[in-house]
Motif scaffolding. Structure first.
Motif, PDB file in Angstrom:
ATOM      1  N   ARG A 124     -11.464   0.617   0.346  1.00 32.05           N
ATOM      2  CA  ARG A 124     -10.802  -0.152   1.405  1.00 32.05           C
ATOM      3  C   ARG A 124     -11.269   0.333   2.769  1.00 32.05           C
ATOM      4  NH1 ARG A 124      -5.259  -0.280  -1.953  1.00 32.05           N
ATOM      5  NH2 ARG A 124      -5.754   1.904  -2.175  1.00 32.05           N
ATOM      6  N   LEU A 166       0.835  -1.200   0.000  1.00 31.60           N
ATOM      7  CA  LEU A 166       0.000   0.000   0.000  1.00 31.60           C
ATOM      8  C   LEU A 166       0.871   1.253   0.000  1.00 31.60           C
ATOM      9  CD1 LEU A 166      -2.817   1.186   0.015  1.00 31.60           C
ATOM     10  CD2 LEU A 166      -2.801   1.014   2.520  1.00 31.60           C
ATOM     11  N   GLU A 172       2.051   1.739  -3.465  1.00 29.16           N
ATOM     12  CA  GLU A 172       0.952   2.207  -4.311  1.00 29.16           C
ATOM     13  C   GLU A 172       0.710   3.697  -4.109  1.00 29.16           C
ATOM     14  OE1 GLU A 172      -3.850   1.984  -4.234  1.00 29.16           O
ATOM     15  OE2 GLU A 172      -2.800   0.099  -3.842  1.00 29.16           O
ATOM     16  N   TRP A 173       0.572   4.109  -2.852  1.00 28.29           N
ATOM     17  CA  TRP A 173       0.296   5.513  -2.561  1.00 28.29           C
ATOM     18  C   TRP A 173       1.473   6.399  -2.938  1.00 28.29           C
ATOM     19  CZ3 TRP A 173      -2.589   5.503   2.792  1.00 28.29           C
ATOM     20  CH2 TRP A 173      -3.863   4.959   2.605  1.00 28.29           C
TER      21      TRP A 173
END
Length: 124
Positions: free
Chosen positions: A60, A33, A36-37
């Motif tokens: 999410r 994550l 991704e961010w």
């Protein structure tokens, strides 16, 4: 961090809650994550509002404890002054159960809170 975790509103520090809204303070995330961010480009200010965007959250959920595991430890900052601290942050409940150390968060279920998370979220 439970933004509504004031002493008169919380009762059981073993309870884990689920929200579709990012809670904003004191969090952990998986490396995938983070990558991704990071690829989306973190904003230089107001990152907590950015994280709440539907294009970032992608439906999410966030898990957070009924009783916060962290506390606001200052009263002078960008959005916090002494009055805000006295009226808001000083009223939060703090955990009374014995907590593990930082290593425990990544190695096994060694605290009652971590055990409760495992039992509560199993099969979800």
């Amino acid at each position: 961090f439970n933004e509504h975790g004031m002493k008169h509103l919380v009762h059981d520090e073993r309870v884990v809650l689920r929200a579709t809204q990012f809670t904003g303070v004191g969090w952990l995330m998986r490396r995938a994550l983070w990558k991704e961010w990071s690829s989306l480009g973190w904003p230089s200010t107001h990152w907590d509002n950015w994280v709440r965007r539907p294009t970032v959250t992608r439906n999410r959920s966030t898990l957070y404890p009924e009783v916060s595991r962290i506390k606001h430890n200052g009263w002078d900052g960008t959005h916090t002054k002494l009055l805000t601290y006295d009226l808001y942050h000083s009223r939060f409940a703090l955990p009374q159960l014995q907590q593990g150390n930082a290593r425990d968060a990544f190695h096994g279920l060694t605290t009652p809170f971590q055990q409760h998370i495992s039992e509560t979220t199993e099969g979800t």
